[in-house]
Motif scaffolding. Sequence first.
Motif, short mmCIF file in Angstrom:
data_model
loop_
_atom_site.label_atom_id
_atom_site.label_comp_id
_atom_site.label_asym_id
_atom_site.label_seq_id
_atom_site.Cartn_x
_atom_site.Cartn_y
_atom_site.Cartn_z
N SER A 404 1.01 -1.12 0.09
CA SER A 404 0.08 -0.36 -0.65
C SER A 404 0.74 1.29 -0.13
N ALA A 405 1.76 1.40 0.61
CA ALA A 405 3.20 2.48 1.22
C ALA A 405 3.47 2.56 -0.69
N ARG A 406 3.35 2.11 -1.68
CA ARG A 406 3.70 1.53 -2.69
C ARG A 406 3.43 1.90 -4.02
N GLY A 407 2.05 2.12 -3.41
CA GLY A 407 1.03 2.97 -4.75
C GLY A 407 0.34 1.48 -4.56
N ILE A 412 -9.71 -4.96 0.87
CA ILE A 412 -9.79 -6.94 1.59
C ILE A 412 -11.36 -7.01 1.65
N CYS A 413 -11.37 -8.42 1.40
CA CYS A 413 -12.57 -8.71 1.40
C CYS A 413 -13.17 -9.89 2.84
N LEU A 414 -14.02 -9.44 3.95
CA LEU A 414 -14.37 -10.41 4.20
C LEU A 414 -14.96 -11.22 4.25
N LEU A 433 -7.27 -5.12 11.63
CA LEU A 433 -6.33 -5.30 10.38
C LEU A 433 -5.53 -4.22 10.28
N LEU A 434 -6.47 -3.03 10.21
CA LEU A 434 -6.06 -1.97 9.57
C LEU A 434 -4.96 -1.33 11.20
N ARG A 435 -5.23 -1.64 12.38
CA ARG A 435 -3.73 -1.51 13.02
C ARG A 435 -2.74 -2.10 12.86
N TRP A 436 -2.65 -2.95 12.62
CA TRP A 436 -1.09 -3.45 12.56
C TRP A 436 -0.94 -2.78 11.39
N MET A 437 -1.82 -2.54 9.94
CA MET A 437 -1.51 -1.18 8.71
C MET A 437 -0.71 -0.62 8.64
N HIS A 438 -1.39 0.09 9.49
CA HIS A 438 -1.32 1.43 9.93
C HIS A 438 0.50 1.35 10.87
N ARG A 439 0.97 0.28 11.26
CA ARG A 439 2.37 0.07 11.87
C ARG A 439 3.56 0.10 10.52
N VAL A 440 2.88 -0.16 9.10
CA VAL A 440 3.68 -0.08 8.46
C VAL A 440 3.44 0.76 7.34
N ALA A 444 -2.26 4.23 5.38
CA ALA A 444 -2.99 3.30 4.50
C ALA A 444 -4.56 3.03 5.14
N ALA A 445 -5.70 2.88 3.49
CA ALA A 445 -6.28 3.06 3.91
C ALA A 445 -7.42 1.97 3.07
N PRO A 446 -7.57 0.39 3.35
CA PRO A 446 -7.59 -0.62 2.72
C PRO A 446 -9.40 -0.30 1.75
#
Length: 672
Positions: A404-407, A412-414, A433-440, A444-446
Amino acid sequence: MEARLIDDIVSAIRHGGTVTLVLGAGMTMPAVPGLEELVELAERYAAGLGDDGELTQALHQARAALGPHALPIDVYLAYRRVFTARRRPGEFDVVAQQAVLAGYRAPDLASSPLATHGIWQWVDLRLGERVENSLDWWELPAGVEAVGRLLAGRPDEFGNALLTTNFDPLFEIAVRHTGRQAVSVPVAPDGRPDRRPEGEGAVQVFHLHGFWRPVSEEAREPLLHDPAPDATAPEPTARALADLVTGDVVVVVGYSGWDDVVTSALRAVAAARPVRVLWALHDAAPLRLPERLEGLVTFYTEVDGDRLFTALADRLEVPPAGPRVDPRRRVRHLEWERELFSQPGNTAPEGVLPLLRQLERRYGWGVDWAGDPQRPRLLFWPVRLRARASLINAVQALTAAALSARGVRVAICLDDFGVAGREELSAGFSADLLRWMHRVDPAAAPSVASLQDYVTGAPAHSPESLLRPTDPWSVARIFYGERSPSLYSVLAAIKVVPHLALHDMERNAGAIVQTLLSKDANRLLTPLTTWSYLHHLLEDEPAAEVMAYAGSDERLLWEQFREHFGLGGTLLYNPYIKHLTNESRMVRWSSPAELRAYLNSTRSLPGWGEEGGYVHWLVQNAFLLPRYLTGEEFPEAGGYRLDSWTAFAAALEGGIPVLDLLAEDVSAFYLS
């Protein structure tokens, strides 16, 4: 006898003669089962038909009628007749195809052309060609390999062809290993070859008893010739076969002459022109032959085909085939790759494709490209909704965020179809999921979609002209109906049963039956619902620029998607933890102390440090990978810089309490 036979062949060639090779089943054993094993395969096939044992009883009756001292060839012929009489012409072809596939040993079944092919399923032209083209995955006896060298290196002396009573493609594979082309030419029961126009200059392999797969899309007649009751070739057939024998010398190896196909042709050749026949026999005494050939043949007894042709190729100074690289080979040497190809330092590359390469080389992740590698625009991440996300989901979230950080957009499909209380569970699961993504990637806004909401709002029927159906019912019609995958491959793809080759199934029969009895059927909905939503996304996205995201144990599911819906299907997958599932408590612990107990328990087991095991997976994916993707420094403990699995294992063996450090560190990442 072998040395004398080699002398005679070499002498004939050096005096300007040409050689016609006639080779039988004795040459390809044990790679392809012999008659006794083929009979056993037929019995196993009959046992699984569910016909109240009628075919099995008929086979036993046929064997009993032959008496206790019947030769394997007689039992084989009797079984063929029973199959034809009680089932249908060509029914035995499936047994023969399975026998041929015994010589095909892909190191990873899920990445081979047979990934979606079931046991005892018909092998059509397209699949058969794909399997044959995986050259390095076939087991070639030494004699067969040497025959390939001879035909490729000395084509003129050997007539650029050979005749075989085998139905397997091993001689063609051996020729192709050298870089030469080989064409499979089945010969009809009346002796006429199917001479195809393509492959000019290629080695022609004439299959006198039929071939293991169709050679054209239209061919649906029985592949193998049903044996005639008297096993005698009529005169027109003999004359037609005689046209294929072009050499001044005929060398017969690995064939007993049981059906008079070859002997009748040899008599027809001898009646028209001079010919020498050199017949090699493995046993000390000829079988059923002298009375038919009446002095036409010179017999050589106690000849081993592997030794014969290997020595003959060396005598004629035919060089062995050089090493070749098969792009389908999936045997990885991860430690070696990490040493030589990993990008140094702890800074992840800025580009998407370089990052994917480093994930493969450093951490054992993988990409199954549907075509040439190209930068994805969209990462499609279907993830099963559970009461709580696992550590595996957390690691997947980190990598999704790095892309995501690279464009790369992340969708995400639950997979919440039929999950009780899904509305309440979805909020907390998505927040994790969003909390872990925000670490990198703090930005991130999936997009997060509910499969249940999509399916219930999907149209009842997709337009017939639509390339990719967007409702589960149309997906089911194509997947289950039109493409007709085997039931076993469907169940293996959704992880109901283990994905095994036939030779591994018997020793795992208990586990297969147990899983069939214990697993519920809700995962049967997974491909129908997930693929329908992906097709919906592909209405607006180029298929080649969409990458699916899953665990390595779901590769078969996505191989089936590629197989049935063509375009697209590139998959990014994270390594699988051996013997654990996403439901395991060991990836859903609640405190550092609980994780520490799991680590100490695992440390006491044999093979605890194997690649893909629990401790190794945690270190690689939950300790090292997060630091790599965020640029954090690697910690030190007891003089060891913990920047690799090797360093971690060395510190552990040195008595440093790194398991405690691992438990605290990974728990902080997963639980905070």
